[in-house]
Structure formats: C-alpha cells, structure tokens
Enzyme design. Structure first.
Site, PDB file in Angstrom:
ATOM      1  N   CYS A 158       0.804  -1.227   0.000  1.00 16.46           N
ATOM      2  CA  CYS A 158       0.000   0.000   0.000  1.00 16.46           C
ATOM      3  C   CYS A 158       0.839   1.279   0.000  1.00 16.46           C
ATOM      4  O   CYS A 158       0.344   2.345  -0.358  1.00 16.46           O
ATOM      5  CB  CYS A 158      -0.936   0.012   1.204  1.00 16.46           C
ATOM      6  SG  CYS A 158      -1.895  -1.505   1.384  1.00 16.46           S
ATOM      7  N   HIS A 174      -3.096   6.904   1.915  1.00 18.30           N
ATOM      8  CA  HIS A 174      -3.506   5.615   1.368  1.00 18.30           C
ATOM      9  C   HIS A 174      -4.977   5.390   1.690  1.00 18.30           C
ATOM     10  O   HIS A 174      -5.418   5.555   2.830  1.00 18.30           O
ATOM     11  CB  HIS A 174      -2.667   4.491   1.963  1.00 18.30           C
ATOM     12  CG  HIS A 174      -3.244   3.132   1.710  1.00 18.30           C
ATOM     13  ND1 HIS A 174      -3.643   2.721   0.448  1.00 18.30           N
ATOM     14  CD2 HIS A 174      -3.523   2.101   2.551  1.00 18.30           C
ATOM     15  CE1 HIS A 174      -4.136   1.497   0.532  1.00 18.30           C
ATOM     16  NE2 HIS A 174      -4.068   1.102   1.790  1.00 18.30           N
ATOM     17  N   ASN A 227     -10.235  -0.123  -1.353  1.00 13.90           N
ATOM     18  CA  ASN A 227      -8.792  -0.148  -1.129  1.00 13.90           C
ATOM     19  C   ASN A 227      -8.125  -0.756  -2.358  1.00 13.90           C
ATOM     20  O   ASN A 227      -8.239  -1.950  -2.604  1.00 13.90           O
ATOM     21  CB  ASN A 227      -8.487  -0.977   0.127  1.00 13.90           C
ATOM     22  CG  ASN A 227      -7.002  -1.024   0.460  1.00 13.90           C
ATOM     23  OD1 ASN A 227      -6.149  -0.716  -0.368  1.00 13.90           O
ATOM     24  ND2 ASN A 227      -6.698  -1.427   1.682  1.00 13.90           N
TER      25      ASN A 227
END
Length: 312
Positions: free
Chosen positions: A113, A238, A268
């Site tokens: 990430c 993020h 995500n």
C-alpha cells in the site's frame, strides 16, 4: 536542474462496479455494516481479461497525454504493485512494451500500500542524480485476484485500478524529501501470501498503528519540506478505510486541506490508491497547479512513506 516535479497525472479504473448491495448477495453483510465500518459504497473490479499491466498502461498513457509527451520521452518506468502474477517479465517491462517505450530502465516496487510513494521517491532520486530524464511512476493493483470472496472481513474492502505520474527534472524541488520506514516485526498484520495468494490482515492492529503512530510521522514529512500541516492544500493518504483516513488527517493538523476520500467509491486499491485519488482531485479542479499536497502511503509490511509534492 536541482530538483524534480510531477508534470502530469493519470488514472484508470475497470468499468465493472461492485456495490455493497451486490456483496449482500455474496456474503453475510449489509450496506450499513460496510459503510459504518470502512466507509465504502462501491469498488471497481477488473475482469479475467484485464491484467495488472493493462490497468497500469491505461493510467500511464493518460498521464503521458496530459503531459504532452510521447513514449520515447521516458527513460525510467517504475511500477508499484503487489499483485503481479508472474515473476518475469516484470510489470514495468510489460507496461513499457504496451506503450512502446524504447529502452527504459524498468523496475517493479513491492511495498504494497505504500508502494507508490516509495516509487515516487525513487524516481525523484534518480532524476535529481542524473540517472533518468523523465520517469513514469505507476501504482497498479488487481486486488480482486488475491481476495477470498467468501471472507466478509476482506472482500468488502478491495478494488482494482491504477494511477500514474510523469516525473521530470525541475529548477525547483516539486517533490519534497521522503520520510520512509517500516515496522518489520509487525509485517504479519497485513499479508498477501500462500498458494493461491490471498489478502489477509489484522484489522484492529492496523487501525491502532495507523491512528496512533502515523500522525507524527506524517507531520515530520511536512517538516522535511519546510511546511507546516496548516499550509497544505490537500492530503492524499492511502485509501485503506475512511475510519482510518478521517482521524489520521485530523491528527496531522492539516486544517485547511482537502482530504481525499476516494476510498468511498473505489475501495482499497493498494498501491494504486494514492495516485488514483490524487489524479481525481486534480481532474475535478479541487486543487490547483503549484498547491502543496501531502502524499502518505502506509500498510503492507507496516511500511510507510510520505512526501510533500507540488500539484501539477
């Protein structure tokens, strides 16, 4: 030239949209359960004939077009991804071949990430050192490939997509110094492992770490660029979970900043999440050229990397 800058951005998402209502028919969940816990409404899911390098190629082509450049202008390709199926050729080489970039250095960066902000820092270093003239920095992940779609704790989170930036030499530092690191002993908290590979995480551990440890680190990234958090025009974290993004942005102290919340419509997307959200803010005109923006990636490996950049 003693610095580098982001000249242009681009992003791409697959056409298929998976809603919370769709997930209700797949696992024991509800729209209210998902929204209240992670703040996600929809996510984009790539088909079996849409590999990661195709997602990355679309985003990169858009960034090149926006910058008014051709593939021959690029001599470094960096792709941040953790969902490459094959070991070789790497994703960067495949993207370069798709776009017709003639002879670039081509490297993948797997910091999950936090991959895009690591790759952006690497491109900045390469350009400032004279090892590259112009770089394509891409974050791309197909999280749907590594997701157990019977596990309601993870399948409600993920989406697929890509974002890209063109980085080039500049008279001024348009990309600030990176602050990066990791917590290796807690690497088990976010995992993509096994055969077949599957995404898993210890949600509460990640939440506590992100909301308690990361605010001070993000503030230090601002300090390295000589800015106070209150000077920021935007914060692009993020896009893991809205319940992480909101308290983290507040604790950083960026009181005047637009806070990217693309997770609500994209889920995500791992390494894609920061460039995807950043590109959308620029495209919608929510921030302007020259505005200072904090990019801050965190997650897999419990790694983090952040820097202040100037909006293209």
């Amino acid at each position: 030239m003693n610095g580098s800058r982001i000249a242009a951005l681009g992003h791409y998402q697959p056409a298929k949209v998976l809603t919370n209502e769709d997930l209700v028919g797949m696992v024991d969940t509800s729209d209210e359960w998902i929204r209240s816990r992670v703040g996600i409404r929809t996510r984009h899911i790539a088909g079996p004939d849409e590999p990661v390098d195709e997602l990355a190629g679309h985003a990169a082509a858009k960034a090149l077009a926006t910058a008014g450049l051709t593939p021959g202008d690029i001599d470094l390709v960096l792709v941040a991804t953790s969902t490459a199926v094959d070991r070789s050729p790497n994703m960067a080489a495949r993207v370069a071949a798709r776009l017709g970039i003639p002879s670039p250095a081509a490297m993948d960066v797997n910091v999950v990430c936090a991959g895009f902000t690591h790759a952006l820092a690497t491109a900045d270093h390469a350009v400032r050192a004279g090892a590259a003239t112009r770089a394509l920095v891409i974050g791309a992940d197909k999280m749907s490939d590594v997701t157990d779609w019977t596990d309601r704790t993870t399948c409600v989170l993920v989406g697929d997509g890509a974002g890209a930036a063109v980085v080039e030499a500049s008279d001024e530092a348009g990309i600030g110094p990176v602050l990066w690191g990791s917590v290796p002993e807690m690497g088990h908290a976010v995992r993509i492992e096994g055969t077949p590979s599957r995404f898993a995480q210890e949600g509460q551990s990640v939440y506590r770490w992100a909301t308690t440890q990361l605010p001070s680190i993000a503030r230090q990234a601002c300090e390295r660029s000589g800015l106070a958090p209150a000077d920021l025009a935007a914060v692009v974290l993020h896009q893991a979970n809205l319940r992480i993004i909101e308290p983290l942005a507040e604790k950083i102290g960026a009181v005047n900043a637009v806070v990217a919340k693309d997770v609500s419509e994209s889920g995500n997307t791992s390494a894609a999440s920061i460039p995807l959200a950043f590109s959308k803010l620029v495209e919608r005109g929510e921030i302007s050229g020259g505005d200072p923006v904090l990019l801050f990636g965190f997650g897999g490996n419990l790694s983090y990397a952040g820097q202040v950049v100037r909006c293209p």
